[in-house]
Design an enzyme around this catalytic site. Structure first.
Site, short mmCIF file in Angstrom:
data_model
loop_
_atom_site.label_atom_id
_atom_site.label_comp_id
_atom_site.label_asym_id
_atom_site.label_seq_id
_atom_site.Cartn_x
_atom_site.Cartn_y
_atom_site.Cartn_z
N LYS A 19 0.84 -1.22 0.00
CA LYS A 19 0.00 0.00 0.00
C LYS A 19 0.87 1.26 0.00
CE LYS A 19 -2.05 -1.10 3.92
NZ LYS A 19 -1.40 -2.38 4.26
N ARG A 93 -9.91 1.46 8.34
CA ARG A 93 -9.55 0.09 8.73
C ARG A 93 -10.66 -0.60 9.51
NH1 ARG A 93 -3.66 0.57 8.46
NH2 ARG A 93 -2.66 -1.31 9.22
N ARG A 132 11.86 -6.59 5.34
CA ARG A 132 11.90 -5.17 5.72
C ARG A 132 12.44 -5.02 7.15
NH1 ARG A 132 6.53 -1.71 5.50
NH2 ARG A 132 6.08 -2.98 7.33
N ARG A 138 11.50 -1.74 11.52
CA ARG A 138 10.24 -1.20 12.03
C ARG A 138 9.80 -2.07 13.20
NH1 ARG A 138 5.06 0.12 8.17
NH2 ARG A 138 3.84 -1.10 9.67
N ARG A 149 -1.11 -8.63 13.33
CA ARG A 149 -1.57 -7.65 12.32
C ARG A 149 -2.39 -8.34 11.23
NH1 ARG A 149 4.12 -5.45 10.92
NH2 ARG A 149 3.13 -4.30 9.22
P1 AP5 Z 1 4.70 -1.58 1.94
O1 AP5 Z 1 4.51 -0.74 0.73
O2 AP5 Z 1 5.28 -0.94 3.14
O3 AP5 Z 1 3.34 -2.33 2.30
P2 AP5 Z 1 2.13 -1.84 3.18
O4 AP5 Z 1 0.92 -2.50 2.62
O5 AP5 Z 1 2.13 -0.36 3.30
O6 AP5 Z 1 2.54 -2.54 4.55
P3 AP5 Z 1 2.57 -1.98 6.03
O7 AP5 Z 1 3.45 -2.91 6.81
O8 AP5 Z 1 2.88 -0.53 6.08
O9 AP5 Z 1 1.08 -2.23 6.40
P4 AP5 Z 1 0.32 -2.08 7.71
O10 AP5 Z 1 -1.07 -1.98 7.23
O11 AP5 Z 1 0.60 -3.18 8.66
O12 AP5 Z 1 0.96 -0.78 8.40
P5 AP5 Z 1 0.43 0.65 8.75
O13 AP5 Z 1 1.59 1.53 8.80
O14 AP5 Z 1 -0.72 1.03 7.92
O15 AP5 Z 1 5.58 -2.85 1.50
C1 AP5 Z 1 6.03 -3.78 2.49
C2 AP5 Z 1 7.43 -4.27 2.12
O16 AP5 Z 1 7.35 -5.00 0.89
C3 AP5 Z 1 8.43 -3.14 1.88
O17 AP5 Z 1 9.68 -3.51 2.33
C4 AP5 Z 1 8.42 -2.97 0.34
O18 AP5 Z 1 9.63 -2.47 -0.14
C5 AP5 Z 1 8.15 -4.39 -0.12
N1 AP5 Z 1 7.38 -4.45 -1.37
C6 AP5 Z 1 6.38 -3.60 -1.77
N2 AP5 Z 1 5.90 -3.98 -2.97
C7 AP5 Z 1 6.58 -5.10 -3.33
C8 AP5 Z 1 6.52 -5.95 -4.46
N3 AP5 Z 1 5.68 -5.74 -5.47
N4 AP5 Z 1 7.35 -7.03 -4.51
C9 AP5 Z 1 8.24 -7.26 -3.47
N5 AP5 Z 1 8.36 -6.47 -2.37
C10 AP5 Z 1 7.53 -5.40 -2.31
O19 AP5 Z 1 -0.11 0.43 10.25
C11 AP5 Z 1 0.76 0.16 11.31
C12 AP5 Z 1 0.00 0.18 12.63
O20 AP5 Z 1 -0.50 1.51 12.87
C13 AP5 Z 1 -1.24 -0.72 12.69
O21 AP5 Z 1 -0.91 -2.03 13.08
C14 AP5 Z 1 -2.09 0.01 13.74
O22 AP5 Z 1 -1.61 -0.25 15.04
C15 AP5 Z 1 -1.81 1.48 13.42
N6 AP5 Z 1 -2.74 2.06 12.45
C16 AP5 Z 1 -2.42 2.58 11.22
N7 AP5 Z 1 -3.52 3.03 10.59
C17 AP5 Z 1 -4.56 2.80 11.43
C18 AP5 Z 1 -5.95 3.01 11.32
N8 AP5 Z 1 -6.51 3.58 10.22
N9 AP5 Z 1 -6.73 2.63 12.37
C19 AP5 Z 1 -6.21 2.08 13.48
N10 AP5 Z 1 -4.88 1.83 13.64
C20 AP5 Z 1 -4.07 2.18 12.60
MG MG Z 2 2.39 0.99 4.86
#
Ligand code: AP5
Ligand code: MG
Length: 195
Positions: A19, A93, A132, A138, A149
């Site tokens: 994402k 979410r 990652r 992270r 998660r």
């Molecule tokens: P990346 O692009 O970072 O993927 P992502 O889907 O953004 O993954 P996240 O780990 O950020 O998702 P998340 O939903 O757990 O985290 P968030 O920060 O939203 O890619 C991942 C890896 O793969 C990278 O190393 C990248 O380089 C690699 N990659 C990408 N594309 C690729 C490809 N095509 N092929 C190979 N490799 C690839 O949330 C974190 C925490 O914050 C949550 O757990 C929660 O506690 C809180 N939070 C955030 N938003 C909310 C909300 N709206 N409500 C409540 N709590 C929230």
């Molecule tokens: Mg992300």
């Protein structure tokens, strides 16, 4: 309000689906602001705000931060926009957040135009997050938190796919492939919808 049109796109998918990576690329191409609630929370943690201190405990467990906190952050970001032109990453979410978003966008004369789901199998997701962890460290990229998660995504966020599907606003695309391949699929899904 200015004459430019509002545009609101959502990128959905489980942790590691790409994402954040794709939101960055797509937002630049379409003149949208990328709004990632995860990035906003991590910024609070870095700055050591009270919100950041409270959120860190939950993020490190892999569970969601309360809707009220998230909506407050999103509202203050949307307040900076006229018209609202955003690509939302990792938000909404929960169905509570989706309802609150709809109401909030209504106040700005905007609506969710399209939600796109990045589909990636769980083995590949874990591979990406573990790799990652080694590169960036992270704090929620450890095996136990990754498992939580994934479960939180299945239980609390995946129901939103039906929510947007029922409104005819959801496209699902294959999120496995090179970054360019996935970006191209996303662009195709967006232009197909515009026709
Ligand atoms: P990346 O692009 O970072 O993927 P992502 O889907 O953004 O993954 P996240 O780990 O950020 O998702 P998340 O939903 O757990 O985290 P968030 O920060 O939203 O890619 C991942 C890896 O793969 C990278 O190393 C990248 O380089 C690699 N990659 C990408 N594309 C690729 C490809 N095509 N092929 C190979 N490799 C690839 O949330 C974190 C925490 O914050 C949550 O757990 C929660 O506690 C809180 N939070 C955030 N938003 C909310 C909300 N709206 N409500 C409540 N709590 C929230
Ligand atoms: Mg992300």
């Amino acid at each position: 309000m200015s004459n430019a049109v509002s545009e609101v796109l959502l990128l959905m998918g489980p942790p590691g689906a790409g994402k954040g990576t794709q939101a960055q690329r797509l937002a630049e191409g379409r003149g949208l602001t990328k709004l990632s609630t995860g990035d906003l929370l991590r910024d609070h943690v870095r700055r050591g705000t009270q919100l950041g201190t409270e959120a860190k405990v939950l993020m490190d467990q892999g569970v969601l931060v309360p809707d009220e906190i998230i909506m407050g952050m999103v509202k203050s970001e949307l307040d900076k926009q006229d018209p609202v032109r955003v690509l939302l990453d990792g938000f909404p979410r929960t169905t509570g957040q989706a309802d609150a978003l709809e109401e909030l966008l209504g106040e700005y004369g905007a609506q969710v135009d399209q939600a796109i789901e990045l589909v990636v199998d769980e083995d590949e997701l874990v591979r990406r997050l573990v790799s990652r962890a080694a590169q960036e460290g992270r704090s929620d990229d450890n095996e136990e938190t990754i498992r939580t998660r994934m479960k939180v995504y299945r239980d609390q966020t995946a129901p939103l796919l039906e929510y947007y599907g029922a409104k005819g606003k959801l496209s699902s695309i294959d999120g496995v492939g090179t970054l360019d391949e996935v970006t191209e699929r996303l662009q195709d899904a967006l232009s197909a919808e515009a026709q």
